[in-house]
Design a protein around this motif. Structure first.
Motif, PDB file in Angstrom:
ATOM      1  N   SER A   1     -19.279 -47.232 -38.797  1.00 16.84           N
ATOM      2  CA  SER A   1     -20.398 -47.831 -38.305  1.00 16.84           C
ATOM      3  C   SER A   1     -21.186 -48.865 -39.685  1.00 16.84           C
ATOM      4  CB  SER A   1     -21.699 -47.037 -38.134  1.00 16.84           C
ATOM      5  OG  SER A   1     -22.890 -47.713 -37.447  1.00 16.84           O
ATOM      6  N   LYS A   2     -21.356 -48.376 -40.611  1.00 20.88           N
ATOM      7  CA  LYS A   2     -21.906 -49.450 -41.569  1.00 20.88           C
ATOM      8  C   LYS A   2     -21.211 -51.230 -42.403  1.00 20.88           C
ATOM      9  CE  LYS A   2     -25.934 -46.663 -43.763  1.00 20.88           C
ATOM     10  NZ  LYS A   2     -25.673 -45.449 -44.016  1.00 20.88           N
ATOM     11  N   ALA A   3     -19.524 -50.014 -41.428  1.00 17.13           N
ATOM     12  CA  ALA A   3     -18.843 -51.474 -41.895  1.00 17.13           C
ATOM     13  C   ALA A   3     -19.085 -52.480 -40.802  1.00 17.13           C
ATOM     14  CB  ALA A   3     -17.330 -50.664 -42.509  1.00 17.13           C
ATOM     15  N   GLN A   4     -18.787 -51.911 -40.196  1.00 19.29           N
ATOM     16  CA  GLN A   4     -19.261 -52.618 -38.427  1.00 19.29           C
ATOM     17  C   GLN A   4     -20.203 -53.658 -38.342  1.00 19.29           C
ATOM     18  OE1 GLN A   4     -16.684 -53.920 -37.273  1.00 19.29           O
ATOM     19  NE2 GLN A   4     -15.624 -51.622 -35.610  1.00 19.29           N
ATOM     20  N   GLN A   5     -21.315 -53.444 -39.460  1.00 22.82           N
ATOM     21  CA  GLN A   5     -22.399 -54.094 -39.246  1.00 22.82           C
ATOM     22  C   GLN A   5     -21.844 -55.237 -40.537  1.00 22.82           C
ATOM     23  OE1 GLN A   5     -26.155 -51.652 -40.194  1.00 22.82           O
ATOM     24  NE2 GLN A   5     -25.445 -50.684 -38.242  1.00 22.82           N
ATOM     25  N   GLN A   6     -21.372 -54.964 -41.304  1.00 16.99           N
ATOM     26  CA  GLN A   6     -21.035 -55.888 -42.044  1.00 16.99           C
ATOM     27  C   GLN A   6     -20.295 -56.699 -41.945  1.00 16.99           C
ATOM     28  OE1 GLN A   6     -18.842 -54.240 -45.785  1.00 16.99           O
ATOM     29  NE2 GLN A   6     -21.199 -52.719 -46.125  1.00 16.99           N
ATOM     30  N   VAL A   7     -19.396 -56.194 -40.321  1.00 16.64           N
ATOM     31  CA  VAL A   7     -18.013 -57.742 -40.275  1.00 16.64           C
ATOM     32  C   VAL A   7     -18.855 -58.557 -39.123  1.00 16.64           C
ATOM     33  CG1 VAL A   7     -16.675 -57.266 -38.036  1.00 16.64           C
ATOM     34  CG2 VAL A   7     -15.944 -55.737 -39.956  1.00 16.64           C
ATOM     35  N   SER A   8     -20.036 -57.714 -38.406  1.00 16.80           N
ATOM     36  CA  SER A   8     -20.613 -58.464 -37.655  1.00 16.80           C
ATOM     37  C   SER A   8     -21.462 -59.631 -38.236  1.00 16.80           C
ATOM     38  CB  SER A   8     -21.826 -57.574 -36.655  1.00 16.80           C
ATOM     39  OG  SER A   8     -21.284 -57.248 -35.691  1.00 16.80           O
ATOM     40  N   ALA A   9     -22.137 -59.726 -39.308  1.00 14.63           N
ATOM     41  CA  ALA A   9     -23.556 -60.426 -40.274  1.00 14.63           C
ATOM     42  C   ALA A   9     -22.219 -60.879 -40.372  1.00 14.63           C
ATOM     43  CB  ALA A   9     -23.560 -59.779 -41.458  1.00 14.63           C
ATOM     44  N   ALA A  10     -20.945 -60.855 -41.352  1.00 16.76           N
ATOM     45  CA  ALA A  10     -20.048 -61.710 -41.537  1.00 16.76           C
ATOM     46  C   ALA A  10     -19.518 -62.928 -40.779  1.00 16.76           C
ATOM     47  CB  ALA A  10     -19.081 -60.914 -42.490  1.00 16.76           C
ATOM     48  N   TYR A  11     -19.158 -62.274 -39.516  1.00 14.84           N
ATOM     49  CA  TYR A  11     -18.625 -62.952 -38.325  1.00 14.84           C
ATOM     50  C   TYR A  11     -19.819 -64.215 -38.437  1.00 14.84           C
ATOM     51  CZ  TYR A  11     -15.700 -64.498 -34.516  1.00 14.84           C
ATOM     52  OH  TYR A  11     -15.142 -65.046 -33.209  1.00 14.84           O
ATOM     53  N   GLN A  12     -21.015 -64.164 -38.200  1.00 14.72           N
ATOM     54  CA  GLN A  12     -21.974 -64.881 -38.047  1.00 14.72           C
ATOM     55  C   GLN A  12     -22.085 -66.441 -38.667  1.00 14.72           C
ATOM     56  OE1 GLN A  12     -24.293 -64.959 -35.026  1.00 14.72           O
ATOM     57  NE2 GLN A  12     -24.414 -62.676 -35.116  1.00 14.72           N
ATOM     58  N   ASP A  13     -21.517 -66.283 -39.812  1.00 13.47           N
ATOM     59  CA  ASP A  13     -21.010 -67.260 -41.212  1.00 13.47           C
ATOM     60  C   ASP A  13     -19.790 -67.373 -40.605  1.00 13.47           C
ATOM     61  OD1 ASP A  13     -20.560 -69.187 -43.186  1.00 13.47           O
ATOM     62  OD2 ASP A  13     -21.258 -67.998 -43.838  1.00 13.47           O
ATOM     63  N   ARG A  14     -19.621 -68.470 -39.527  1.00 19.10           N
ATOM     64  CA  ARG A  14     -18.282 -69.380 -39.230  1.00 19.10           C
ATOM     65  C   ARG A  14     -17.760 -69.875 -40.143  1.00 19.10           C
ATOM     66  NH1 ARG A  14     -16.881 -68.414 -34.405  1.00 19.10           N
ATOM     67  NH2 ARG A  14     -14.962 -68.461 -35.524  1.00 19.10           N
ATOM     68  N   ASP A  15     -18.071 -70.077 -41.459  1.00 19.50           N
ATOM     69  CA  ASP A  15     -17.362 -71.146 -41.262  1.00 19.50           C
ATOM     70  C   ASP A  15     -16.921 -69.863 -43.319  1.00 19.50           C
ATOM     71  OD1 ASP A  15     -16.317 -73.313 -42.666  1.00 19.50           O
ATOM     72  OD2 ASP A  15     -18.429 -73.795 -44.383  1.00 19.50           O
ATOM     73  N   HIS A  16     -17.365 -69.174 -43.043  1.00 18.61           N
ATOM     74  CA  HIS A  16     -16.616 -68.018 -44.196  1.00 18.61           C
ATOM     75  C   HIS A  16     -15.901 -67.247 -44.518  1.00 18.61           C
ATOM     76  CE1 HIS A  16     -16.874 -65.301 -47.908  1.00 18.61           C
ATOM     77  NE2 HIS A  16     -17.215 -64.889 -47.592  1.00 18.61           N
ATOM     78  N   TRP A  17     -16.294 -66.686 -42.577  1.00 19.37           N
ATOM     79  CA  TRP A  17     -15.149 -66.332 -41.983  1.00 19.37           C
ATOM     80  C   TRP A  17     -13.599 -66.948 -41.793  1.00 19.37           C
ATOM     81  CZ3 TRP A  17     -15.983 -61.491 -40.001  1.00 19.37           C
ATOM     82  CH2 TRP A  17     -14.783 -60.426 -39.203  1.00 19.37           C
ATOM     83  N   ALA A  18     -14.243 -68.550 -42.391  1.00 17.91           N
ATOM     84  CA  ALA A  18     -12.568 -68.690 -41.373  1.00 17.91           C
ATOM     85  C   ALA A  18     -11.702 -68.710 -42.878  1.00 17.91           C
ATOM     86  CB  ALA A  18     -12.903 -70.440 -41.882  1.00 17.91           C
ATOM     87  N   ARG A  19     -13.048 -68.973 -44.334  1.00 16.97           N
ATOM     88  CA  ARG A  19     -11.993 -68.918 -45.246  1.00 16.97           C
ATOM     89  C   ARG A  19     -11.408 -67.408 -45.691  1.00 16.97           C
ATOM     90  NH1 ARG A  19     -16.891 -70.401 -48.246  1.00 16.97           N
ATOM     91  NH2 ARG A  19     -16.460 -72.706 -47.988  1.00 16.97           N
ATOM     92  N   MET A  20     -11.830 -66.738 -45.531  1.00 18.70           N
ATOM     93  CA  MET A  20     -11.479 -65.243 -45.607  1.00 18.70           C
ATOM     94  C   MET A  20     -10.388 -64.601 -44.331  1.00 18.70           C
ATOM     95  SD  MET A  20     -14.734 -62.246 -45.784  1.00 18.70           S
ATOM     96  CE  MET A  20     -15.780 -62.426 -44.218  1.00 18.70           C
ATOM     97  N   SER A  21     -10.742 -65.225 -43.559  1.00 20.28           N
ATOM     98  CA  SER A  21      -8.965 -65.362 -42.683  1.00 20.28           C
ATOM     99  C   SER A  21      -7.727 -66.441 -43.245  1.00 20.28           C
ATOM    100  CB  SER A  21      -9.448 -66.242 -41.340  1.00 20.28           C
ATOM    101  OG  SER A  21      -8.626 -66.364 -40.901  1.00 20.28           O
ATOM    102  N   ILE A  22      -8.525 -67.469 -43.653  1.00 18.42           N
ATOM    103  CA  ILE A  22      -7.367 -67.712 -44.149  1.00 18.42           C
ATOM    104  C   ILE A  22      -6.534 -67.701 -45.317  1.00 18.42           C
ATOM    105  CG2 ILE A  22      -6.841 -70.340 -45.665  1.00 18.42           C
ATOM    106  CD1 ILE A  22      -9.088 -71.663 -43.711  1.00 18.42           C
TER     107      ILE A  22
END
Ligand code: 4GP
Length: 836
Positions: free
Chosen positions: A775-796
């Motif tokens: 559940s805590k890891a999922q909270q990190q996911v939610s927070a990370a997804y808010q920063d779309r730019d950073h998410w894109a970096r991680m995705s790439i």
């Protein structure tokens, strides 16, 4: 002048009437096939007719490669990999063959010009679902990589008339329909009845002296079944190699019926035919209690015996003496399903070719290698001795002899350790006696491997520890991989185009080149293009989801996906408990700020696995409530996509933002879906299990959401006496109470009781113990997804660093370390060449 379909230079090979790659030739052949093969004309033609007309156009263009390949191998007597697998989960052939031939886009244009919808035609193909999941799909990726790497190889398996069942969701429950994939015919296969062989079953054995007065044993069976090979060409990507997948169909041998006919027993003869055909009738779902299923053991022996006899036939054609069997062939046992091959090769060498025991054993051991795919004890195959004796009397004698000699070896090494001898014996003698197929596979193989680093270690420490102590050098690891042709080039053309426009297209056969994308993660323009591709894939999937489930999903929400077989160890219930937790939070405070998510589930439960089916029902029931609750305001959606298979997978992986790999540590041997997600730019939320560990190592801990107990921690917790009820407080307690109350089951407090009580009182897969961390890891996911730019970096970076997980890398390792099989490049021949 005719317009060439293909501009690429590598197609300068000879072409004739039926292999020409011009648009005109293609369109002409398309209509020829419709008329002359399908006997249809446009007014009456169905979509499936058009699909088949197209398939035959493509097949014609493959046959030249197939024949050239067969001719080269035959002439050179090439060393050949024989991949023995009870499952080949191939997925549709058409799209993949177009990609590998290098004519995908051009053919799409040509078809579109005819006024037909290319994608619709591709969807017409009934996929050959001749496998359950992981192990069968791995076999399919492997034979494609073997062809791409130009390694001579044959895939040997069973041509099931009914593949894995078709799943429908009715009132939230899984229901099964038979998979009639052959209903409209199969344009990709060519039957070879001229190479049919007979497989014996049952009866008894008797000693005799042959004409040279040698002691021999004769097996007098009480049944014969004909095995008829059906061959499918397997193309390499942009190479001339087309290897063969040879699947056996069971039929009644005509000569055998005769006797019955002569006695006038017409119905008896027909029944015999029916019972012979049963052998290749249906694929058994895994996780089903198979012990003691006579038909299953018959199936295994049927395809193994047919394949080995076929290999002897090939030796003969190539004039290679039987004593050199192991020089010609490297045979891989895909799990224990084909392990009976060890005894069958011994029988063929000793009884049919009069090779002395020691030499036969040497050949056998040098031929086989064994891959284990699961640590779950219930999946380790054991056959009751009486059943074995009844079906395979000669093999049992051979196994006893192998065992006696083997245990002598153990006795010498571990003098006086009788417990060890009992543990290692090929026969389990504690109570009812069983033949242990994993032990047979180990003893009869020169190499034994697991499918990810952790799994291979656990094999050595646990399941096969005694064998490791006896033969440490036989053990190794081959981390799984998946083919980037199907799982990127074909299924994600947008991403393929974007990537190739920046780094060229060599990555398709050398996936490590994706690393060249790393610097682009810092390029804002590229990141935007990357997000645009992802969004487009999500829109495509949203359309599919709407069509198949009636549920509308928002492509801007986070697509959180878990697709795989439904099993307690894979913990879909951990995922759905978290969904309920989020829902509960939203209901308690409707204005809470949450990252909108779409939870996508897919996967089949074995028909007899009740808890797995109940997990599906829980997912669909939670979805029914959550998706309709106005308080949720569409911020959460739950979709269960019915009938997860290769075709659906191709649409899901490209659309995922988050990949759920949440098995209990130490239970998932490797996983391969995890690799498909990562390649396509999804981030993983996962445990330290299977190949997750290696994915995290590659992509970097900062680009991976880790949670949960590790394997040693799982062991320690269980050893200390795990009590799930101790974890039942706070949010988890509320979640469990909500389900228990009947909230998701129209007030029926009984419906989910078996599942919930099982968790509260036993929880063998530590769902409760890992809930908080998840559940805590999922909270990190939610927070990370808010920063779309950073998410894109991680995705790439996930995609850029997924090179290790190409099955080309895996196959190279098998070739170098186990099979010692070099590449054989193929020169294309014309019909004129083969005539001479
Ligand atoms: C699967 C394993 O569960 C999975 O972890 C692995 O990735 C896959 O094999 C391929 O190695 N096992 C099976 C099975 O499919 O039937 O045991």
């Amino acid at each position: 002048m005719a317009t060439p379909l293909v501009a690429v230079e590598h197609r300068t090979e000879p072409q004739d009437e039926r292999t020409a790659l011009t648009k005109e030739a293609f369109q002409r052949d398309f209509f020829n096939n419709l008329f002359y093969i399908l006997g249809k004309f446009p007014t009456l033609a169905t979509k499936n007719d058009y699909y088949q007309a197209l398939a035959f156009v493509v097949r014609d263009r493959m046959l030249q490669r197939w024949i050239s390949t067969a001719a080269a191998y035959t002439k050179q007597g090439s060393r050949t990999v024989a991949y023995f697998s009870a499952e080949f989960l191939m997925g549709p052939h058409l799209g993949n063959n177009l990609v590998n031939l290098g004519i995908h886009d051009e053919v799409r244009k040509a078809v579109t010009e005819l006024g037909l919808d290319f994608n619709e035609l591709l969807l017409e193909e009934d996929e050959p679902g001749l496998g359950n999941g992981g192990l069968g799909r791995l076999a399919a990726c492997f034979i494609e990589s073997l062809a791409t790497l130009q390694i001579p190889s044959l895939g040997y398996g069973i041509r099931y008339e009914f593949g894995i069942f078709h799943q429908e969701i009715v009132d939230g429950w899984q229901t099964e329909r038979t998979d009639k994939w052959l209903r409209f015919g199969n344009p990709w296969e060519i039957p070879r009845p001229e190479w049919a062989v007979h497989v014996k079953l049952g009866g008894y054995t008797e000693p005799y002296r042959d004409e040279f007065y040698r002691h021999r044993v004769r097996w007098v069976p009480d049944r014969l079944v004909a095995a008829v090979p059906y061959d499918t060409p397997i193309l390499g990507y942009h190479t001339n190699t087309a290897n063969t997948l040879r699947l056996w169909k069971a039929e009644a041998p005509e000569s055998f019926d005769f006797a019955v006919f002569n006695r006038g027993d017409y119905y008896g003869a027909v029944m015999q035919k029916v019972s012979s055909e049963n052998l290749s009738k249906v694929l058994y779902p895994n996780d089903e209690q198979l012990q003691g299923k006579e038909l299953r053991l018959s199936q295994q022996y049927f395809f193994v015996s047919a394949s080995l006899q076929d290999m002897f036939r090939i030796l003969k054609i190539q004039k290679i003496p039987v004593e050199r069997f192991h020089e010609k062939f490297a045979a891989q046992l895909n799990d224990t399903h084909p392990a009976i091959a060890v005894a069958e090769l011994m029988r063929l060498l000793i009884d049919e070719n009069v090779v002395p025991w020691e030499q036969a054993w040497d050949i056998t051991r040098r031929t086989f290698a064994y891959t284990n795919h699961t640590l779950l004890p219930e999946a380790l195959e054991c056959w009751p001795l009486p059943l074995f004796a009844k079906l395979l009397p000669r093999h049992l004698e051979i196994i006893f002899e192998i065992n006696a000699r083997f245990l002598d070896e153990v006795r010498i090494r571990f003098y006086g350790d009788e417990e060890r001898i009992a543990r290692m014996s090929l026969i389990d003698e504690r109570g009812e006696r069983y033949v242990r197929m994993a032990h047979l596979a180990c003893v009869g193989s020169h190499a034994i491997n697991g499918v990810a680093e952790l799994h291979s270690e656990l094999l050595k420490q646990d399941v096969l520890r005694d064998f490791y102590e006896l033969w440490p050098t036989r053990f190794g690891n081959k981390t799984n991989g998946v083919t980037p042709r199907r799982w990127m080039a074909l299924s994600n053309p947008r991403l393929t185009k974007l990537v190739s426009s920046h780094i060229g297209d060599e990555w398709i056969t050398d996936l490590s080149q994706l690393r060249r994308l790393e610097p682009l993660a810092e390029d804002a323009g590229f990141r935007q293009q990357w997000l645009d591709v992802k969004r487009a894939c999500k829109c495509d999937f949203a359309a599919v989801a709407l069509k198949k489930t009636g549920i509308t999903i928002d492509p801007d929400s986070l697509f959180d996906v878990q697709v795989k077989r439904i099993h307690e160890y894979k913990r879909q219930h951990l995922n759905i408990l978290h969904v309920v937790a989020l829902y509960h939070r939203l209901r308690s405070n409707p204005n809470v700020d949450i990252t909108p998510r779409t939870f996508i589930f897919g996967g089949k439960a074995a028909p007899g696995y009740h808890i797995a089916k109940l997990i599906i029902k829980l997912i669909t029931s939670v979805g029914d409530v959550v998706n309709r609750d106005p308080a949720v305001r569409d911020r959460l959606k739950v979709v269960f996509l019915p009938n997860f298979n290769v075709k659906n997978g191709q649409r899901i992986y490209p659309a995922a933002d988050l990949s759920e790999q949440v098995s209990t540590a130490g239970k998932e041997a490797s996983g391969t879906g995890n690799m498909k997600f990562s390649m396509n730019g999804a981030l993983t939320i996962g445990t330290m299990d299977g190949a997750n560990i290696e994915i995290r190592e590659e992509v970097g801990a900062e680009n991976f959401f880790l949670f949960g107990l590790t394997t040693p921690e799982v062991g320690a917790l269980k050893a200390s006496g795990y009590n799930p009820a101790n974890y039942l407080d706070g949010e988890l307690k509320e979640v469990v109470e909500l389900i228990r109350s009947g909230f998701f089951s129209r007030g029926d407090a009984e419906l989910f009781r078996p599942l919930i009580d099982g968790l509260v009182h036993h929880d063998p897969y530590l769902v409760f113990a890992d809930f908080d961390s998840y559940s805590k890891a999922q909270q990190q996911v939610s927070a990370a997804y808010q920063d779309r730019d950073h998410w894109a970096r991680m995705s790439i970076l996930n995609s850029a660093r997924s090179g290790k997980f190409s099955s080309d890398r895996t196959i190279r390792e098998y070739c170098d370390d186990i099979w010692k099989a070099p590449a054989v490049p193929i020169r294309l021949l014309t019909q004129e060449d083969v005539k001479v």
